[in-house]
Design a protein around this motif. Structure first.
Motif, PDB file in Angstrom:
ATOM      1  N   HIS A  67     -63.485  69.885 -55.659  1.00 55.70           N
ATOM      2  CA  HIS A  67     -64.842  70.500 -54.763  1.00 55.70           C
ATOM      3  C   HIS A  67     -64.198  71.121 -53.641  1.00 55.70           C
ATOM      4  CE1 HIS A  67     -68.270  70.165 -52.221  1.00 55.70           C
ATOM      5  NE2 HIS A  67     -68.941  70.537 -53.078  1.00 55.70           N
ATOM      6  N   ASN A  68     -63.404  70.455 -52.946  1.00 52.35           N
ATOM      7  CA  ASN A  68     -62.816  71.114 -51.568  1.00 52.35           C
ATOM      8  C   ASN A  68     -62.076  72.540 -51.817  1.00 52.35           C
ATOM      9  OD1 ASN A  68     -62.552  70.832 -48.785  1.00 52.35           O
ATOM     10  ND2 ASN A  68     -60.480  71.003 -49.225  1.00 52.35           N
ATOM     11  N   HIS A  69     -61.313  72.651 -52.778  1.00 56.19           N
ATOM     12  CA  HIS A  69     -60.464  73.765 -53.066  1.00 56.19           C
ATOM     13  C   HIS A  69     -60.884  74.845 -54.097  1.00 56.19           C
ATOM     14  CE1 HIS A  69     -57.431  72.224 -50.159  1.00 56.19           C
ATOM     15  NE2 HIS A  69     -57.479  70.837 -50.804  1.00 56.19           N
ATOM     16  N   VAL A  70     -61.802  74.430 -54.944  1.00 57.76           N
ATOM     17  CA  VAL A  70     -62.268  75.549 -55.910  1.00 57.76           C
ATOM     18  C   VAL A  70     -63.863  75.419 -55.965  1.00 57.76           C
ATOM     19  CG1 VAL A  70     -62.133  75.731 -58.552  1.00 57.76           C
ATOM     20  CG2 VAL A  70     -60.187  74.438 -57.343  1.00 57.76           C
ATOM     21  N   VAL A  71     -64.396  74.533 -56.017  1.00 57.63           N
ATOM     22  CA  VAL A  71     -65.948  74.831 -56.189  1.00 57.63           C
ATOM     23  C   VAL A  71     -66.468  75.210 -54.856  1.00 57.63           C
ATOM     24  CG1 VAL A  71     -68.091  73.579 -56.908  1.00 57.63           C
ATOM     25  CG2 VAL A  71     -66.061  72.902 -57.974  1.00 57.63           C
ATOM     26  N   LEU A  75     -59.978  54.537 -56.051  1.00 61.58           N
ATOM     27  CA  LEU A  75     -59.791  55.679 -54.886  1.00 61.58           C
ATOM     28  C   LEU A  75     -59.573  56.953 -55.609  1.00 61.58           C
ATOM     29  CD1 LEU A  75     -57.979  53.909 -52.019  1.00 61.58           C
ATOM     30  CD2 LEU A  75     -60.435  54.565 -52.154  1.00 61.58           C
ATOM     31  N   LEU A  76     -58.579  56.978 -56.687  1.00 58.59           N
ATOM     32  CA  LEU A  76     -57.806  58.220 -57.157  1.00 58.59           C
ATOM     33  C   LEU A  76     -59.316  59.011 -57.879  1.00 58.59           C
ATOM     34  CD1 LEU A  76     -55.589  59.910 -57.917  1.00 58.59           C
ATOM     35  CD2 LEU A  76     -55.440  58.364 -59.847  1.00 58.59           C
ATOM     36  N   PRO A  77     -60.209  58.369 -58.542  1.00 61.35           N
ATOM     37  CA  PRO A  77     -61.060  59.477 -59.161  1.00 61.35           C
ATOM     38  C   PRO A  77     -61.955  59.860 -57.957  1.00 61.35           C
ATOM     39  CG  PRO A  77     -61.009  57.297 -60.347  1.00 61.35           C
ATOM     40  CD  PRO A  77     -60.071  57.192 -59.032  1.00 61.35           C
ATOM     41  N   PHE A  78     -62.475  59.293 -57.139  1.00 59.05           N
ATOM     42  CA  PHE A  78     -62.880  60.015 -55.962  1.00 59.05           C
ATOM     43  C   PHE A  78     -62.118  60.848 -55.256  1.00 59.05           C
ATOM     44  CE2 PHE A  78     -65.259  56.018 -56.049  1.00 59.05           C
ATOM     45  CZ  PHE A  78     -66.653  56.514 -55.915  1.00 59.05           C
ATOM     46  N   PHE A  79     -60.889  60.701 -55.129  1.00 56.20           N
ATOM     47  CA  PHE A  79     -59.887  61.710 -54.539  1.00 56.20           C
ATOM     48  C   PHE A  79     -59.720  62.845 -55.106  1.00 56.20           C
ATOM     49  CE2 PHE A  79     -55.426  63.549 -53.840  1.00 56.20           C
ATOM     50  CZ  PHE A  79     -55.616  63.828 -52.694  1.00 56.20           C
ATOM     51  N   LEU A  80     -59.432  62.757 -56.678  1.00 57.42           N
ATOM     52  CA  LEU A  80     -59.543  63.818 -57.389  1.00 57.42           C
ATOM     53  C   LEU A  80     -60.907  64.911 -57.653  1.00 57.42           C
ATOM     54  CD1 LEU A  80     -57.550  62.465 -60.709  1.00 57.42           C
ATOM     55  CD2 LEU A  80     -56.492  63.913 -58.557  1.00 57.42           C
ATOM     56  N   ASN A 128     -58.245  71.132 -43.299  1.00 64.55           N
ATOM     57  CA  ASN A 128     -57.417  70.203 -44.303  1.00 64.55           C
ATOM     58  C   ASN A 128     -56.490  68.923 -43.797  1.00 64.55           C
ATOM     59  OD1 ASN A 128     -58.589  71.777 -46.592  1.00 64.55           O
ATOM     60  ND2 ASN A 128     -56.833  73.207 -46.437  1.00 64.55           N
ATOM     61  N   LEU A 129     -56.079  69.266 -42.772  1.00 61.53           N
ATOM     62  CA  LEU A 129     -55.420  68.121 -41.923  1.00 61.53           C
ATOM     63  C   LEU A 129     -56.311  66.893 -41.789  1.00 61.53           C
ATOM     64  CD1 LEU A 129     -52.977  69.753 -39.522  1.00 61.53           C
ATOM     65  CD2 LEU A 129     -52.416  68.391 -41.553  1.00 61.53           C
ATOM     66  N   ILE A 130     -57.702  67.265 -41.204  1.00 62.33           N
ATOM     67  CA  ILE A 130     -58.794  66.171 -41.072  1.00 62.33           C
ATOM     68  C   ILE A 130     -59.104  65.657 -42.472  1.00 62.33           C
ATOM     69  CG2 ILE A 130     -61.130  65.817 -40.423  1.00 62.33           C
ATOM     70  CD1 ILE A 130     -60.744  68.056 -38.188  1.00 62.33           C
ATOM     71  N   TYR A 131     -59.363  66.232 -43.502  1.00 64.10           N
ATOM     72  CA  TYR A 131     -59.736  65.760 -44.659  1.00 64.10           C
ATOM     73  C   TYR A 131     -58.595  64.702 -45.284  1.00 64.10           C
ATOM     74  CZ  TYR A 131     -63.356  69.240 -45.110  1.00 64.10           C
ATOM     75  OH  TYR A 131     -64.317  70.206 -45.162  1.00 64.10           O
ATOM     76  N   TYR A 132     -57.231  65.217 -45.096  1.00 62.44           N
ATOM     77  CA  TYR A 132     -56.374  64.603 -45.877  1.00 62.44           C
ATOM     78  C   TYR A 132     -55.704  63.236 -44.933  1.00 62.44           C
ATOM     79  CZ  TYR A 132     -56.451  67.930 -49.663  1.00 62.44           C
ATOM     80  OH  TYR A 132     -57.064  68.572 -50.691  1.00 62.44           O
ATOM     81  N   SER A 133     -56.003  63.346 -43.853  1.00 68.09           N
ATOM     82  CA  SER A 133     -55.673  62.142 -43.051  1.00 68.09           C
ATOM     83  C   SER A 133     -56.645  61.021 -43.231  1.00 68.09           C
ATOM     84  CB  SER A 133     -55.903  62.709 -41.454  1.00 68.09           C
ATOM     85  OG  SER A 133     -54.999  63.876 -41.099  1.00 68.09           O
ATOM     86  N   VAL A 134     -57.969  61.315 -43.295  1.00 67.98           N
ATOM     87  CA  VAL A 134     -58.910  60.339 -43.740  1.00 67.98           C
ATOM     88  C   VAL A 134     -58.637  59.820 -45.137  1.00 67.98           C
ATOM     89  CG1 VAL A 134     -61.323  60.013 -44.299  1.00 67.98           C
ATOM     90  CG2 VAL A 134     -60.734  61.483 -42.278  1.00 67.98           C
ATOM     91  N   PHE A 181     -57.922  55.882 -46.533  1.00 69.55           N
ATOM     92  CA  PHE A 181     -58.296  55.301 -47.400  1.00 69.55           C
ATOM     93  C   PHE A 181     -57.204  54.481 -48.375  1.00 69.55           C
ATOM     94  CE2 PHE A 181     -62.483  57.873 -47.247  1.00 69.55           C
ATOM     95  CZ  PHE A 181     -63.006  57.011 -46.049  1.00 69.55           C
ATOM     96  N   PHE A 182     -56.395  55.549 -48.544  1.00 70.92           N
ATOM     97  CA  PHE A 182     -55.364  54.673 -49.443  1.00 70.92           C
ATOM     98  C   PHE A 182     -54.475  53.560 -49.015  1.00 70.92           C
ATOM     99  CE2 PHE A 182     -56.250  58.402 -52.105  1.00 70.92           C
ATOM    100  CZ  PHE A 182     -56.135  58.022 -53.450  1.00 70.92           C
ATOM    101  N   LEU A 183     -54.398  53.755 -47.606  1.00 70.02           N
ATOM    102  CA  LEU A 183     -53.615  52.628 -46.880  1.00 70.02           C
ATOM    103  C   LEU A 183     -54.343  51.494 -46.732  1.00 70.02           C
ATOM    104  CD1 LEU A 183     -50.725  52.330 -45.375  1.00 70.02           C
ATOM    105  CD2 LEU A 183     -52.078  53.164 -43.395  1.00 70.02           C
TER     106      LEU A 183
END
Length: 417
Positions: free
Chosen positions: A65-69, A55-60, A13-19, A23-25
């Motif tokens: 997908h990552n945590h539920v599906v 970016l927000l629609p892709f992030f949500l 998860n650290l790898i995912y959210y670092s990427v 993107f947001f930066l």
């Protein structure tokens, strides 16, 4: 905290959210690079627009997908449920894109036209610029009608422009630009990126899952190895001490003082077995001393007809080995290779060649006792335990060579230290 960060799921998860942070930066960095001087302010409205509409629609979509599906399929094996939810997510994303990316009505754009012919001839009644009432065409050409001149002379025909462009670009030159800004194409591009993002997310999660399973399997194998070694050690100890106590029992009737000395030697052996054998490795000198003590106890039982030799270098190298690694072979040699009525021998030797330890144990065989020869030929409990233990410790990184003839039984063990 350190143990928490070493968790494979946390690292994933650290790898995912670092990427995603990068993107947001990126819009902030982009507008920073566009600054002409240090006094120019960020266009925060554009940054917020990129964040919320792009970016927000892709992030949500990624978070759900990552945590539920995705865990439904990877952790529970529900493929069809996963596929259904993934299609539903893509559908909702498509609807959201259509809603937030709906085309807006464009306002007319007024553009300046070149000076008229009267203005170029110096007519004071003519203005140098004219404006159109309607917007120019999207391709940049001037409409042929529907515009008027400000201050044009009375003889001018309103349906004919004073000057047409020298060249009207063909529609094909703007085909690529029109396609890129086409609403349907942008929707198709967004949905394609979303599907690729979900597929990549699933692929990365599968890689981490396989790596996690390999680590868990390795840990389970190591735990199984530890339990097997403990079980074999407890099998070795009673077997060895049972024979030694029988030796002391025979000695009590012959020499009581010697029996007391033997009991002291046995207590030293028990101390080694109980305390040092719990370690994964012990110094080679300690294990050789254990073998010497055991052989000294065995000599008490036999007469001069039994020749027992131990050949070990005086200066043993400072290396470590698994505890009680050789005792089964030595015990097997005394149990099956010594006769009270016939000349017998047991030869134990140890050599070190280029970081390879070579242990050898040779004993005599007597064809007149077929039962004993058959037991030693099949290895017996001691040899079987020793071979299984070597497999668990070294895998294939050792050599155990057993050679036998009607008169001789030889064991050669070779491994790196």
């Amino acid at each position: 905290m350190k143990r928490f960060l070493h968790s494979p799921r946390v690292q994933e998860n650290l790898i995912y959210y670092s990427v995603w942070f990068i993107f947001f930066l990126s819009p902030v960095v982009f507008f920073h690079l566009r600054q002409v001087d240090g006094n120019t302010l960020y266009d925060w409205d554009q940054v917020l627009k990129i964040w919320t509409q792009v970016l927000l629609p892709f992030f949500l979509l990624f978070v759900v997908h990552n945590h539920v599906v995705a865990p439904l399929w990877l952790d529970k094996g529900k493929f069809w449920l996963y596929l259904s939810l993934m299609l539903a997510l893509v559908g909702l994303f498509t609807v959201a894109q259509c809603t937030f990316s709906a085309p807006q009505k464009e306002l007319p754009v007024h553009r300046a036209l070149p000076p008229s012919d009267d203005a170029r001839r110096g007519n004071p009644r003519a203005e140098t610029h004219r404006e159109t009432d309607a917007a120019f065409r999207p391709d940049g050409s001037v409409p042929r009608e529907g515009f008027r001149s400000v201050g044009q002379d009375p003889g001018h025909r309103p349906d004919v422009p004073d000057r047409l462009p020298d060249h009207e670009p063909p529609h094909d030159e703007h085909l690529g630009t029109d396609l890129f800004f086409n609403q349907d194409f942008r929707l198709f591009l967004a949905v394609s990126i979303a599907v690729l993002m979900l597929g990549m997310n699933l692929f990365v999660k599968q890689l981490f899952r396989n790596a996690r399973r390999e680590r868990e399997a390795m840990q389970a194998q190591q735990e199984h190895l530890r339990q097997q070694l403990a079980y074999l050690k407890y099998q070795i100890s009673p077997h060895f001490f049972m024979n030694t106590l029988n030796n002391i029992h025979a000695l009590v009737d012959i020499d009581t003082a010697e029996a007391k000395t033997t009991i002291i030697q046995l207590s030293r052996l028990m101390r080694y077995v109980l305390y040092e054998s719990d370690n994964e490795r012990v110094p080679l000198s300690h294990d050789i001393e254990f073998i010497r003590s055991y052989i000294a106890l065995m000599k008490i039982r036999y007469t001069s007809n039994v020749r027992i030799t131990v050949s070990v270098p005086e200066d043993l190298p400072d290396v470590s080995i698994p505890p009680m690694l050789f005792i089964n072979f030595v015990e097997n040699a005394f149990k099956h290779g010594v006769s009270y009525s016939r000349p017998s021998y047991v030869e134990v030797s140890l050599r070190l060649y280029d970081e390879e330890l070579h242990f050898s144990c040779v004993n005599s065989r007597h064809p007149a006792s077929p039962e004993s020869s058959a037991r030693q030929s099949h290895g017996g409990l001691g040899i079987a335990n020793a071979r299984q233990r070597l497999d668990l410790i070294f895998g294939e990184a050792y050599t155990l060579d057993i050679r036998e003839t009607p008169e001789r039984y030889e064991v050669n063990l070779l491994f790196k230290v």
